[in-house]
Design a protein around this motif. Sequence first.
Motif, PDB file in Angstrom:
ATOM      1  N   LEU A   1       5.815  -2.004 -12.688  1.00 18.41           N
ATOM      2  CA  LEU A   1       4.454  -2.351 -12.581  1.00 18.41           C
ATOM      3  C   LEU A   1       3.449  -1.144 -12.587  1.00 18.41           C
ATOM      4  CD1 LEU A   1       4.566  -5.111  -9.613  1.00 18.41           C
ATOM      5  CD2 LEU A   1       4.647  -5.297 -12.336  1.00 18.41           C
ATOM      6  N   ILE A   2       3.897   0.056 -12.300  1.00 22.78           N
ATOM      7  CA  ILE A   2       3.067   1.086 -12.358  1.00 22.78           C
ATOM      8  C   ILE A   2       2.962   1.629 -13.838  1.00 22.78           C
ATOM      9  CG2 ILE A   2       2.742   3.486 -11.946  1.00 22.78           C
ATOM     10  CD1 ILE A   2       4.231   2.848  -9.242  1.00 22.78           C
ATOM     11  N   CYS A   3       4.107   1.330 -14.651  1.00 21.06           N
ATOM     12  CA  CYS A   3       3.876   1.472 -16.074  1.00 21.06           C
ATOM     13  C   CYS A   3       3.108   0.783 -16.713  1.00 21.06           C
ATOM     14  CB  CYS A   3       5.323   1.596 -16.546  1.00 21.06           C
ATOM     15  SG  CYS A   3       6.423   3.024 -16.284  1.00 21.06           S
ATOM     16  N   ASN A   4       3.169  -0.466 -16.602  1.00 22.65           N
ATOM     17  CA  ASN A   4       2.484  -1.395 -17.375  1.00 22.65           C
ATOM     18  C   ASN A   4       1.016  -1.330 -16.829  1.00 22.65           C
ATOM     19  OD1 ASN A   4       4.706  -2.395 -18.406  1.00 22.65           O
ATOM     20  ND2 ASN A   4       5.089  -3.979 -16.869  1.00 22.65           N
ATOM     21  N   ASP A   5       0.614  -0.951 -15.694  1.00 25.36           N
ATOM     22  CA  ASP A   5      -0.877  -1.034 -15.334  1.00 25.36           C
ATOM     23  C   ASP A   5      -0.939  -0.082 -14.063  1.00 25.36           C
ATOM     24  OD1 ASP A   5      -3.477  -1.738 -14.855  1.00 25.36           O
ATOM     25  OD2 ASP A   5      -3.033  -3.802 -13.818  1.00 25.36           O
ATOM     26  N   THR A   6      -1.121   1.152 -14.550  1.00 20.30           N
ATOM     27  CA  THR A   6      -1.338   2.593 -13.831  1.00 20.30           C
ATOM     28  C   THR A   6      -2.745   2.270 -13.136  1.00 20.30           C
ATOM     29  OG1 THR A   6       0.035   3.590 -15.286  1.00 20.30           O
ATOM     30  CG2 THR A   6      -1.184   4.604 -13.594  1.00 20.30           C
ATOM     31  N   ALA A   7      -3.488   1.706 -13.841  1.00 19.86           N
ATOM     32  CA  ALA A   7      -5.109   1.653 -13.080  1.00 19.86           C
ATOM     33  C   ALA A   7      -5.014   0.838 -11.990  1.00 19.86           C
ATOM     34  CB  ALA A   7      -5.809   1.072 -13.988  1.00 19.86           C
ATOM     35  N   SER A   8      -4.150  -0.093 -11.659  1.00 16.96           N
ATOM     36  CA  SER A   8      -3.974  -1.268 -10.762  1.00 16.96           C
ATOM     37  C   SER A   8      -3.468  -0.453  -9.683  1.00 16.96           C
ATOM     38  CB  SER A   8      -3.202  -2.442 -10.949  1.00 16.96           C
ATOM     39  OG  SER A   8      -4.211  -3.129 -11.753  1.00 16.96           O
ATOM     40  N   PHE A   9      -2.301   0.503  -9.799  1.00 15.85           N
ATOM     41  CA  PHE A   9      -1.827   1.287  -8.787  1.00 15.85           C
ATOM     42  C   PHE A   9      -2.793   2.054  -8.150  1.00 15.85           C
ATOM     43  CE2 PHE A   9       0.997   4.869  -7.538  1.00 15.85           C
ATOM     44  CZ  PHE A   9       1.575   4.298  -6.473  1.00 15.85           C
ATOM     45  N   ILE A  10      -3.465   2.973  -9.077  1.00 20.49           N
ATOM     46  CA  ILE A  10      -4.420   3.699  -8.552  1.00 20.49           C
ATOM     47  C   ILE A  10      -5.482   3.067  -7.774  1.00 20.49           C
ATOM     48  CG2 ILE A  10      -6.283   5.505  -9.305  1.00 20.49           C
ATOM     49  CD1 ILE A  10      -4.527   5.960 -11.711  1.00 20.49           C
ATOM     50  N   LYS A  11      -6.125   2.025  -8.241  1.00 21.17           N
ATOM     51  CA  LYS A  11      -6.855   1.224  -7.304  1.00 21.17           C
ATOM     52  C   LYS A  11      -6.350   0.852  -5.977  1.00 21.17           C
ATOM     53  CE  LYS A  11      -9.954  -2.847  -7.867  1.00 21.17           C
ATOM     54  NZ  LYS A  11     -10.247  -4.004  -8.445  1.00 21.17           N
ATOM     55  N   LEU A  12      -5.134   0.606  -5.789  1.00 28.06           N
ATOM     56  CA  LEU A  12      -4.457   0.209  -4.580  1.00 28.06           C
ATOM     57  C   LEU A  12      -4.388   1.296  -3.932  1.00 28.06           C
ATOM     58  CD1 LEU A  12      -2.675  -2.081  -3.030  1.00 28.06           C
ATOM     59  CD2 LEU A  12      -0.709  -0.854  -3.974  1.00 28.06           C
ATOM     60  N   ILE A  13      -3.981   2.653  -4.547  1.00 30.07           N
ATOM     61  CA  ILE A  13      -3.895   3.737  -3.429  1.00 30.07           C
ATOM     62  C   ILE A  13      -5.155   4.269  -2.811  1.00 30.07           C
ATOM     63  CG2 ILE A  13      -3.270   6.302  -3.555  1.00 30.07           C
ATOM     64  CD1 ILE A  13      -1.151   4.382  -3.819  1.00 30.07           C
ATOM     65  N   ASN A  14      -6.131   4.012  -3.764  1.00 31.66           N
ATOM     66  CA  ASN A  14      -7.627   4.494  -3.327  1.00 31.66           C
ATOM     67  C   ASN A  14      -8.293   3.411  -2.232  1.00 31.66           C
ATOM     68  OD1 ASN A  14      -7.741   6.550  -5.076  1.00 31.66           O
ATOM     69  ND2 ASN A  14      -8.625   5.509  -6.675  1.00 31.66           N
ATOM     70  N   LYS A  15      -7.702   1.996  -2.383  1.00 33.05           N
ATOM     71  CA  LYS A  15      -8.263   1.297  -1.355  1.00 33.05           C
ATOM     72  C   LYS A  15      -7.715   1.420  -0.116  1.00 33.05           C
ATOM     73  CE  LYS A  15      -8.846  -3.581  -0.806  1.00 33.05           C
ATOM     74  NZ  LYS A  15      -8.259  -5.088  -1.453  1.00 33.05           N
ATOM     75  N   ALA A  16      -6.344   2.134  -0.050  1.00 32.70           N
ATOM     76  CA  ALA A  16      -5.730   2.346   1.208  1.00 32.70           C
ATOM     77  C   ALA A  16      -6.256   3.567   1.680  1.00 32.70           C
ATOM     78  CB  ALA A  16      -4.167   2.446   1.092  1.00 32.70           C
ATOM     79  N   SER A  17      -6.975   4.383   0.936  1.00 33.79           N
ATOM     80  CA  SER A  17      -7.770   5.661   1.404  1.00 33.79           C
ATOM     81  C   SER A  17      -6.702   6.713   1.551  1.00 33.79           C
ATOM     82  CB  SER A  17      -8.611   5.412   2.771  1.00 33.79           C
ATOM     83  OG  SER A  17      -9.486   4.342   2.475  1.00 33.79           O
ATOM     84  N   PHE A  18      -5.593   6.715   0.697  1.00 34.01           N
ATOM     85  CA  PHE A  18      -4.820   7.815   0.715  1.00 34.01           C
ATOM     86  C   PHE A  18      -5.281   9.024   0.053  1.00 34.01           C
ATOM     87  CE2 PHE A  18      -1.419   4.292   0.950  1.00 34.01           C
ATOM     88  CZ  PHE A  18      -1.422   4.584   2.489  1.00 34.01           C
ATOM     89  N   SER A  19      -5.321  10.004   0.575  1.00 32.46           N
ATOM     90  CA  SER A  19      -5.619  11.481  -0.275  1.00 32.46           C
ATOM     91  C   SER A  19      -4.587  12.085  -0.947  1.00 32.46           C
ATOM     92  CB  SER A  19      -6.372  12.344   0.590  1.00 32.46           C
ATOM     93  OG  SER A  19      -5.543  12.644   1.897  1.00 32.46           O
ATOM     94  N   GLU A  20      -3.362  11.654  -0.477  1.00 27.35           N
ATOM     95  CA  GLU A  20      -1.973  12.227  -0.999  1.00 27.35           C
ATOM     96  C   GLU A  20      -0.968  11.218  -0.745  1.00 27.35           C
ATOM     97  OE1 GLU A  20       0.966  16.187  -0.432  1.00 27.35           O
ATOM     98  OE2 GLU A  20      -0.709  15.749   0.986  1.00 27.35           O
ATOM     99  N   ILE A  21      -0.019  11.299  -1.817  1.00 29.77           N
ATOM    100  CA  ILE A  21       1.141  10.213  -1.875  1.00 29.77           C
ATOM    101  C   ILE A  21       2.295  11.098  -2.392  1.00 29.77           C
ATOM    102  CG2 ILE A  21      -0.130   8.259  -2.248  1.00 29.77           C
ATOM    103  CD1 ILE A  21       1.079   8.338  -5.180  1.00 29.77           C
ATOM    104  N   LEU A  22       3.524  10.662  -1.448  1.00 36.37           N
ATOM    105  CA  LEU A  22       4.835  11.072  -2.152  1.00 36.37           C
ATOM    106  C   LEU A  22       5.274  10.111  -3.022  1.00 36.37           C
ATOM    107  CD1 LEU A  22       4.262  12.884   0.791  1.00 36.37           C
ATOM    108  CD2 LEU A  22       6.584  13.280   0.446  1.00 36.37           C
ATOM    109  N   ILE A  23       5.901  10.436  -3.951  1.00 35.10           N
ATOM    110  CA  ILE A  23       6.318   9.241  -4.798  1.00 35.10           C
ATOM    111  C   ILE A  23       7.757   9.679  -5.686  1.00 35.10           C
ATOM    112  CG2 ILE A  23       4.949   9.977  -6.864  1.00 35.10           C
ATOM    113  CD1 ILE A  23       4.702   6.796  -7.609  1.00 35.10           C
TER     114      ILE A  23
END
Length: 125
Positions: free
Chosen positions: A77-99
């Motif tokens: 899903l990240i490959c197909n729609d990276t923008a939605s993943f980024i939006k989810l991360i921003n909505k959760a107010s994460f400043s850093e993620i481990l992936i």
Amino acid sequence: MLNKVVLAFEESRHFPVFIDYDFKLKRCRGYSLRIDFMYRGLLTDFIKTINHKKGFIFIKKSPFFLTEGFFLFDFDLICNDTASFIKLINKASFSEILIEKSKILNNLIYEKINNNVRVTLLELV
């Protein structure tokens, strides 16, 4: 260049952590497969008890080595729609993620995510 953290299967308080899981085929993939193996199928057994799956699951504090919990996310899903993943991360107010450092996600995708939130690549040993 992205930061990297290497973890063993020992207690860790890192958060938030995103690990790959194949929601389409409903099976572990990548590091989720390694976690499931190390915990003798406990992850698979847990996922079977959940009815609502929309491409990601948050596993709260659990018997797994990531004591603060972690996200199972379908990296396709990240490959197909990276923008939605980024939006989810921003909505959760994460400043850093481990992936998870995954073969599914290429360096360009990691860099695109890193432009919006600080990314640290996770490697399990």
